[in-house]
Write a protein that holds these residues in place. Structure first.
Motif, mmCIF file in Angstrom:
data_model
loop_
_atom_site.group_PDB
_atom_site.id
_atom_site.type_symbol
_atom_site.label_atom_id
_atom_site.label_comp_id
_atom_site.label_asym_id
_atom_site.label_seq_id
_atom_site.Cartn_x
_atom_site.Cartn_y
_atom_site.Cartn_z
ATOM 1 N N SER A 1 34.070 29.634 68.723
ATOM 2 C CA SER A 1 34.206 30.275 70.175
ATOM 3 C C SER A 1 34.778 29.293 70.830
ATOM 4 C CB SER A 1 32.852 30.973 70.496
ATOM 5 O OG SER A 1 32.061 30.079 70.793
ATOM 6 N N ALA A 2 34.577 28.001 70.662
ATOM 7 C CA ALA A 2 34.997 27.041 71.827
ATOM 8 C C ALA A 2 36.533 26.418 71.277
ATOM 9 C CB ALA A 2 34.136 25.816 72.067
ATOM 10 N N ARG A 3 37.023 26.883 70.106
ATOM 11 C CA ARG A 3 38.332 26.556 69.599
ATOM 12 C C ARG A 3 39.410 26.961 70.334
ATOM 13 N NH1 ARG A 3 36.499 26.424 63.266
ATOM 14 N NH2 ARG A 3 34.563 25.031 63.479
ATOM 15 N N PRO A 4 40.614 26.393 70.203
ATOM 16 C CA PRO A 4 41.854 27.147 70.691
ATOM 17 C C PRO A 4 42.384 28.253 69.805
ATOM 18 C CG PRO A 4 42.542 24.916 69.941
ATOM 19 C CD PRO A 4 40.905 25.147 69.810
ATOM 20 N N GLU A 5 42.923 29.095 70.432
ATOM 21 C CA GLU A 5 43.510 30.171 69.452
ATOM 22 C C GLU A 5 44.271 29.636 68.273
ATOM 23 O OE1 GLU A 5 46.449 34.079 69.915
ATOM 24 O OE2 GLU A 5 45.753 33.299 71.656
ATOM 25 N N LYS A 6 44.142 30.040 67.214
ATOM 26 C CA LYS A 6 44.931 29.571 66.005
ATOM 27 C C LYS A 6 46.495 30.084 66.183
ATOM 28 C CE LYS A 6 43.258 30.258 61.960
ATOM 29 N NZ LYS A 6 42.488 30.667 60.630
#
Length: 400
Positions: free
Chosen positions: A237-242
């Motif tokens: 949830s804390a990762r950038p959008e793929k």
């Protein structure tokens, strides 16, 4: 081995050469703030610089003949200013262009090798003839320009010399290479040209070091194995959008022969690992680590994404094009890099302190050569010199 450092700035290239085993006989820089940075680190006992002989002034004011026969390597990043094609006399040799000064140092000292670094703009088609002039002047440093000679006429004489079989001039084998620092583990996309030369009696068998890192390897670690996020303990949830279309690219990368031979590009997140958030008062265990307010994002000024190598740091402070001196978080918020964070992006050691205000320190860092890239380049030159059976060349005649 002994070296001399020209246009030394904050010391990035000289530090890298020092890590490669070179000791500067003299470190020359005209800017007081940059010299103060080096002197301050020497006073604090920073090992690599504590014995540097710092000369604050113009490289053309140094008696270089006194270093002849004592120097293995000349290093430096000459400032390359615009020149006028329509200029008369020594247009390429005006006071804003320091490449002629660098050539004069090589001519006087006759080092076994040199490493000069500059912006990739030097290789643009608009400067093609001037770039060739620089390379040929470094190849034949004794073939100097005549008083009042147009630089294009000087270029013609150099070209004639390069195609002659009867020259007895001091000569260097000159090899320019355009590189991206990110390909060598620097957490910054910084494209620069390195001009490396070996005196013709040095049997160097040298080539520029091969890249060790790649964007493809970074994308695999982020969007295929997930190793990147696991290493940083970043939940999904804390990762950038793929990125769009990343699956197709990942499949292409996996099918390529080089998919497993490179290390991932290092990112801003990688570089800043272990650093706390900067505070307004700069409190904490890290040097030069304080928050600079005022960063904002707008079209064309968006900062460096946290999970990619930084954009090229610029010598400007606020408002440089593209927001190169800002970090953009996953949520889209931005803030300026602290001096220490910028130093990390340029691979300076955490114990190396930058002298001056935030804007002054950022100017020094924006002009610097990444220490790790300098070390890799200088180490390869050092290995070639150690392996060669070269002897010091005799003084040769000056060209007429």
């Amino acid at each position: 081995m002994r070296s001399v450092e020209l246009f030394g700035g904050a010391g990035g290239l000289a530090l890298g050469a020092g890590l490669a085993g070179f000791e500067p006989s003299i470190f020359v820089e005209w800017d007081k703030w940059a010299c103060d940075t080096v002197r301050q680190n020497a006073d604090s006992g920073f090992d690599l610089v504590k014995n540097w002989n710092v000369y604050e002034g113009d490289v053309r004011a140094v008696d270089w003949q006194s270093f002849a026969g004592e120097v293995d390597l000349v290093t430096g990043g000459p400032p390359c200013q615009p020149f006028s094609m329509g200029g008369n006399s020594r247009a390429a040799d005006d006071s804003r262009d320091m490449f002629p000064a660098a050539v004069e140092v090589v001519r006087a000292i006759q080092p076994r090798a040199f490493i000069l670094e500059n912006v990739r703009g030097l290789t643009r088609s608009a400067f093609a003839n001037y770039y060739q002039l620089i390379l040929l002047r470094l190849q034949y440093p004794e073939l100097i320009s005549h008083p009042g000679e147009l630089w294009l006429d000087h270029l013609a004489r150099l070209q004639a010399e390069a195609t002659s079989s009867n020259n007895h001039l001091l000569q260097y084998n000159v090899l320019p290479t355009l590189v991206n620092a990110a390909d060598y583990g620097v957490p910054q996309q910084r494209h620069r040209v390195f001009i490396v030369g070996f005196r013709s009696d040095v049997d160097a068998h040298w080539s520029f070091p091969a890249p060790t890192h790649s964007l493809d390897a970074l994308l695999l670690s982020q969007w295929f194995t997930g190793e990147y996020w696991d290493r940083h303990k970043i939940v999904e949830s804390a990762r950038p959008e793929k990125p769009k279309g990343i699956e197709t690219r990942i499949e292409r990368i996996r099918r390529s022969d080089s998919s497993g031979t490179m290390q991932p590009w290092r990112t801003v997140r990688d570089a800043l690992e272990g650093l706390s958030e900067p505070k307004l008062d700069g409190s904490g265990p890290f040097l030069n680590h304080f928050l600079q307010l005022g960063a904002r994002s707008y079209p064309g000024h968006t900062g460096s994404p946290l999970d990619m190598p930084a954009k090229t740091l610029k010598a400007g402070a606020h408002g440089v094009p593209g927001g190169e001196n800002m970090m953009r978080n996953v949520d889209g918020s931005v803030r300026y890099f602290s001096i220490r964070e910028s130093a990390r992006l340029q691979t300076f050691p955490d114990t190396y302190e930058l002298h001056g205000s935030w804007s002054e320190a950022m100017r020094q860092l924006g002009n610097a050569v990444p220490v790790d890239l300098a070390r890799i380049t200088a180490s390869s030159v050092s290995s070639a010199l150690e392996a060669s059976k070269s002897m010091q060349a005799p003084r040769l005649r000056l060209a007429s």
